[in-house]
Design an enzyme around this catalytic site. Structure first.
Site, mmCIF file in Angstrom:
data_model
loop_
_atom_site.group_PDB
_atom_site.id
_atom_site.type_symbol
_atom_site.label_atom_id
_atom_site.label_comp_id
_atom_site.label_asym_id
_atom_site.label_seq_id
_atom_site.Cartn_x
_atom_site.Cartn_y
_atom_site.Cartn_z
ATOM 1 N N ALA A 16 0.826 -1.261 0.155
ATOM 2 C CA ALA A 16 0.022 -0.277 -0.066
ATOM 3 C C ALA A 16 1.063 1.290 -0.593
ATOM 4 C CB ALA A 16 -1.268 0.258 1.387
ATOM 5 N N GLY B 45 0.366 -4.677 0.758
ATOM 6 C CA GLY B 45 -1.251 -5.536 0.109
ATOM 7 C C GLY B 45 -0.523 -5.636 -1.343
ATOM 8 N N GLU C 118 -0.160 -9.703 -1.009
ATOM 9 C CA GLU C 118 -1.517 -9.933 -0.838
ATOM 10 C C GLU C 118 -2.826 -10.044 -2.527
ATOM 11 O OE1 GLU C 118 -1.706 -6.593 2.178
ATOM 12 O OE2 GLU C 118 -3.033 -8.231 3.379
ATOM 13 N N GLU D 288 4.067 -5.380 7.082
ATOM 14 C CA GLU D 288 3.247 -4.758 7.840
ATOM 15 C C GLU D 288 3.917 -4.488 9.735
ATOM 16 O OE1 GLU D 288 2.149 -6.357 5.223
ATOM 17 O OE2 GLU D 288 0.912 -5.595 4.549
HETATM 18 N N1 CAA Z 1 4.391 3.756 0.076
HETATM 19 C C1 CAA Z 1 5.128 4.202 -0.366
HETATM 20 N N2 CAA Z 1 6.041 5.322 -0.261
HETATM 21 C C2 CAA Z 1 7.207 3.971 -0.589
HETATM 22 C C3 CAA Z 1 6.408 2.937 -0.028
HETATM 23 C C4 CAA Z 1 4.937 2.424 -0.323
HETATM 24 N N3 CAA Z 1 5.154 1.312 0.423
HETATM 25 N N4 CAA Z 1 7.625 1.597 -0.069
HETATM 26 C C5 CAA Z 1 8.844 2.342 -0.159
HETATM 27 N N5 CAA Z 1 8.259 3.906 -0.615
HETATM 28 C C6 CAA Z 1 9.110 4.649 -1.091
HETATM 29 C C7 CAA Z 1 10.373 5.603 -0.298
HETATM 30 O O1 CAA Z 1 10.214 6.044 0.971
HETATM 31 C C8 CAA Z 1 11.622 6.277 -0.839
HETATM 32 O O2 CAA Z 1 11.154 7.867 -1.064
HETATM 33 P P1 CAA Z 1 11.910 8.576 -1.034
HETATM 34 O O3 CAA Z 1 13.044 7.968 -2.500
HETATM 35 O O4 CAA Z 1 11.801 9.810 -1.665
HETATM 36 O O5 CAA Z 1 13.155 8.478 -0.377
HETATM 37 C C9 CAA Z 1 11.370 5.197 -2.399
HETATM 38 O O6 CAA Z 1 10.044 4.482 -1.951
HETATM 39 C C10 CAA Z 1 12.589 4.195 -2.544
HETATM 40 O O7 CAA Z 1 12.078 3.044 -1.020
HETATM 41 P P2 CAA Z 1 13.697 2.396 -0.400
HETATM 42 O O8 CAA Z 1 14.788 4.160 -0.881
HETATM 43 O O9 CAA Z 1 13.096 2.134 0.690
HETATM 44 O O10 CAA Z 1 14.234 1.671 -1.778
HETATM 45 P P3 CAA Z 1 14.849 0.693 -1.295
HETATM 46 O O11 CAA Z 1 14.900 -0.114 -2.843
HETATM 47 O O12 CAA Z 1 16.123 0.549 -0.686
HETATM 48 O O13 CAA Z 1 13.789 -0.847 -1.367
HETATM 49 C C11 CAA Z 1 11.576 -1.651 -0.594
HETATM 50 C C12 CAA Z 1 12.705 -0.938 -1.352
HETATM 51 C C13 CAA Z 1 11.952 -2.894 0.496
HETATM 52 C C14 CAA Z 1 10.034 -1.320 -1.016
HETATM 53 C C15 CAA Z 1 11.268 -0.542 0.652
HETATM 54 O O14 CAA Z 1 11.199 0.648 0.482
HETATM 55 C C16 CAA Z 1 10.537 -0.631 1.445
HETATM 56 O O15 CAA Z 1 10.408 -2.156 2.236
HETATM 57 N N6 CAA Z 1 8.909 -0.272 1.374
HETATM 58 C C17 CAA Z 1 7.908 -0.835 2.860
HETATM 59 C C18 CAA Z 1 7.334 -2.351 1.940
HETATM 60 C C19 CAA Z 1 6.518 -2.348 2.652
HETATM 61 O O16 CAA Z 1 6.475 -1.901 4.300
HETATM 62 N N7 CAA Z 1 4.935 -2.190 2.658
HETATM 63 C C20 CAA Z 1 3.839 -2.687 2.926
HETATM 64 C C21 CAA Z 1 3.137 -1.812 3.142
HETATM 65 S S1 CAA Z 1 1.900 -1.427 4.129
HETATM 66 C C22 CAA Z 1 0.567 -2.486 3.048
HETATM 67 O O17 CAA Z 1 0.465 -2.670 2.534
HETATM 68 C C23 CAA Z 1 -0.794 -2.263 4.064
HETATM 69 C C24 CAA Z 1 -1.680 -3.446 4.026
HETATM 70 O O18 CAA Z 1 -1.183 -4.406 3.975
HETATM 71 C C25 CAA Z 1 -2.647 -3.257 2.428
#
Ligand code: CAA
Length: 689
Positions: A66, A105, A108, A128
């Site tokens: 998400a 998400g 999922e 999450e």
């Molecule tokens: N939403 C919004 N922005 C996100 C994001 C997300 N889910 N994931 C990453 N970003 C953004 C970061 O803030 C970063 O922004 P900036 O460049 O402006 O700083 C950019 O994307 C790149 O991210 P990283 O620097 O972390 O890049 P990476 O290549 O090192 O890692 C990644 C990539 C493994 C996807 C890492 O970003 C990550 O772990 N993201 C979060 C994943 C996550 O927690 N997903 C679950 C979301 S909650 C959910 O999905 C709820 C549900 O059940 C419905």
């Protein structure tokens, strides 16, 4: 068919509809993406010529989840549940093509498809919990149906992603494909249509929903939560998958998600997520700045710290040379590294051949000339200015032009060290935390003359080493240890006034730290600070007395606590109690009972006050940088968001009042609210503003 909106594309490849999402950088499922997906599914559903659907993503990854920036804002339809409902409603095979990191998400969504194919390097996971949440789009109900409740719980509660091969073994992924992923997904879709394979949704599978063993697994996974709420919600939701019908389990999951996402803990953890990414950004760095390539590293000093740093390089696959002055010291250092790796192997954390490969990347040498080819040199020698200056002067002679020259000092003036070379623009601090191969934090200390290119190189290196970097300025102790020093002063005072080590540590652990200040000093070694104080003509009465009595910490089996042979469990020590009582009485102090609330306040507020000074002096660029340092370097409970975030939640007015109270009572002016804190408090603002 064609472009649905700016992020979603739908095209036909023969009788297969291919939906491609492109929302850089990580294909977060923002509103436009969700709306586009629902529309694309509808078109694919209605088009009689479409026999199957493939969902793929452009760029570096499948949906990483998400869009976290939308949390806390009013939800905008369609929700991710609506997208998933649209996928499950289509009576044609739907194949997800996974590459990069299919997370949250995004994973999922893939679980709602009939089939999943993946690139060999793909990883899937439900992280999450790291944001103080549980998977809120059916993950807690679908994953147990696919892999069984125990494995699902492990994935959900740890939040750690798993690789494609493991996911294939667990039945999460149907096929791993080399080469063109989308083309392979299309081929599979066509094959499924041709064979008329039955379409079975994950939600309809029941055969793996076996409850036996679940309670034990849940117990084992949630034993040390230290106040975190989300893991318990994960357990409840996965248990529901076993005991409730699918739709009821799904509804309860949504309820739990809504509670958590609106709660304080998740808000704090989301703050840390974004602060972590911001901390490695330098506000004044020109966009065009590029890091220099690093192919070969070198570490000077084969002590605990030097060895740990060398392991960081080897773990990241970068060859590294360790230079030590004598053969024996060098061998001792290399043996320690090997022993560390062996422990990890014996615990199942590393394959034996992988250990060999990593050891093979580490070379020892006793001459500085051996680091002539290195792209980065990290100095980790004895913490003494003259020694460090001599090393840097020598580096000038042996290091090739453009080598990044880093000192791992934790207290000394990085500018003075940099001036020992003729190339201070290439010098900076890289302050690792012990044990360096384990702790995630890296303070990158920017000197007065450090070039942007050098900074960018250190940041890129930190990333490759798997560190969370924060850029800090030059001052005594930088950010982390400078704030920690405030806590140490207050610990000593509490001990003198009436508290015992076990009471202080219990209060700090109750706040959520993995260990209290006394156990932490026992781990680090009390003699280290004692020697530094002697050099500076300073005193800490109780700690000095403990050191004089041979209480150096865990290494001597006694420090603030006593330790039984082979155990790291701190036990209250009557001898320590005597030393404390005697010291109090010698100073004529009337000891009094000190409650937990006062201990916590006095452990936390002086640190926040120091954080305010650090911000005002520009040693840290943002309050979030300080939060990141404390979460990743000192075990600050992530669900409390870091000291500066916590301060804003508590209210700076309140903090200012309490600090004034303590400053008056102890007549210690350093406890008086720092000017920045006082000003923000008076204006009713917080650090974040
Ligand atoms: N939403 C919004 N922005 C996100 C994001 C997300 N889910 N994931 C990453 N970003 C953004 C970061 O803030 C970063 O922004 P900036 O460049 O402006 O700083 C950019 O994307 C790149 O991210 P990283 O620097 O972390 O890049 P990476 O290549 O090192 O890692 C990644 C990539 C493994 C996807 C890492 O970003 C990550 O772990 N993201 C979060 C994943 C996550 O927690 N997903 C679950 C979301 S909650 C959910 O999905 C709820 C549900 O059940 C419905």
């Amino acid at each position: 068919m064609g472009s649905i909106n700016a992020s979603v594309d739908l095209r036909r490849d023969g009788d297969v509809a291919v939906i491609t999402v492109d929302n850089p950088p990580v294909n977060a499922l923002k509103h436009e993406v969700r709306a586009g997906l629902v529309e694309a599914m509808q078109q694919a559903h209605d088009d009689a010529a479409v026999k199957a659907v493939v969902i793929a993503c452009a760029g570096r990854t499948f949906f990483a989840g998400a869009d976290i920036t939308e949390f806390g804002k009013p939800p905008q339809a369609p929700s991710l549940h609506d997208v998933i409902a649209a996928i499950e409603a289509i009576p044609k095979p739907v194949v997800a093509a996974l590459h990069g990191t299919a997370l949250g998400g995004g994973f999922e969504l893939a679980l709602a498809c009939h089939f999943r194919v993946a690139a060999p390097s793909a990883r899937v996971g439900l992280p999450e919990v790291k944001l103080g949440l549980l998977p809120g789009a059916g993950g807690t109900q679908r994953l147990p149906r696919l892999v069984g409740p125990e494995k699902a719980l492990q994935i959900i509660v740890t939040g750690e992603p798993i690789g494609a091969a493991e996911a294939r073994g667990d039945g999460i992924i149907d096929e791993i494909v080399e080469g063109n992923l989308t083309a392979a997904a299309i081929d599979l879709a066509r094959l499924i249509v041709r064979e008329g394979r039955p379409l079975r949704l994950v939600r309809d599978r029941e055969e793996k929903l076996i409850g036996e063993g679940f309670a034990d697994a849940a117990e084992a996974l949630t034993r040390r939560l230290r106040g975190r709420e989300a893991p318990a919600a994960c357990v409840e939701a996965v248990r529901n998958a076993i005991v409730l019908p699918f739709d009821q389990g799904l509804n309860r999951e949504s309820e739990l998600f809504r509670e958590l996402v609106a709660g304080d803990q998740s808000r704090a953890q989301r703050h840390v997520f974004f602060a972590e990414r911001e901390a490695a950004k330098v506000p004044d760095m020109p966009d065009a700045t590029r890091p220099r390539p690093i192919a070969l590293g070198a570490v000077i000093g084969a002590g605990t710290m030097g060895g740990g740093i060398a392991m960081c390089f080897a773990n990241a696959g970068i060859p590294v040379t360790i230079v030590e002055t004598g053969r024996d010291l060098l061998q001792k250092g290399l043996d320690r590294v090997a022993a560390n790796y062996r422990t990890t192997v014996s615990r199942g954390g590393l394959a034996a051949d992988e250990m060999e490969r990593r050891m093979g990347l580490i070379t020892g040498a006793t001459e500085l000339e051996a680091l002539g080819g290195a792209d980065v040199v990290i100095e980790a020698v004895f913490e003494e200015m003259d020694v460090k200056k001599r090393v840097f002067a020598d580096l000038d002679r042996v290091a090739k032009p453009g080598t990044l020259l880093a000192t791992n000092t934790s207290t000394l003036d990085v500018d003075a060290i940099a001036r020992a070379t003729a190339r201070p623009q290439d010098a900076l601090g890289m302050h690792f935390f012990s044990p360096a191969n384990v702790m995630r934090l890296l303070e990158i200390v920017r000197g007065a003359q450090t070039s942007f290119e050098s900074l960018a190189t250190a940041i890129a290196l930190g990333r490759r080493l798997g560190k969370v970097s924060a850029i800090v300025g030059v001052c005594y102790g930088f950010v982390g240890n400078r704030m920690l020093a405030r806590r140490s002063v207050e610990t000593e005072r509490l001990l003198l006034e009436g508290a015992l080590p076990q009471e202080i540590d219990a209060a700090v652990a109750g706040f959520g730290f993995p260990m209290g200040p006394c156990a932490m000093m026992d781990l680090a070694g009390l003699d280290v600070g004692w020697r530094i104080r002697q050099g500076r003509g300073e005193h800490a009465l109780i700690e000095d007395a403990l050191c004089e009595a041979g209480h150096y910490g865990q290494k001597t089996g006694k420090g603030y606590f006593r330790y039984e042979a082979g155990s790291r469990t701190p036990l209250p020590d009557p001898e320590v109690e005597n030393i404390i009582l005697e010291t109090s009485s010698r100073l004529g102090i009337n000891r009094r009972p000190i409650g937990e609330a006062e201990i916590v306040e006095r452990m936390i507020l002086p640190m926040i006050n120091e954080g305010a000074r650090i911000l005002e002096e520009g040693i840290a660029a943002r309050p979030g940088d300080i939060d990141v340092i404390w979460v990743y370097g000192y075990g600050w409970p992530v669900w409390r968001g870091g000291p500066m975030y916590y301060a804003d939640r508590l209210g700076l007015g309140h903090i200012s009042d309490r600090l004034t109270f303590y400053a008056d009572r102890s007549r210690d002016e350093s406890l008086r609210p720092a000017p920045l804190l006082a000003r923000l408090a008076a204006e009713g603002r917080g650090f974040a503003s």
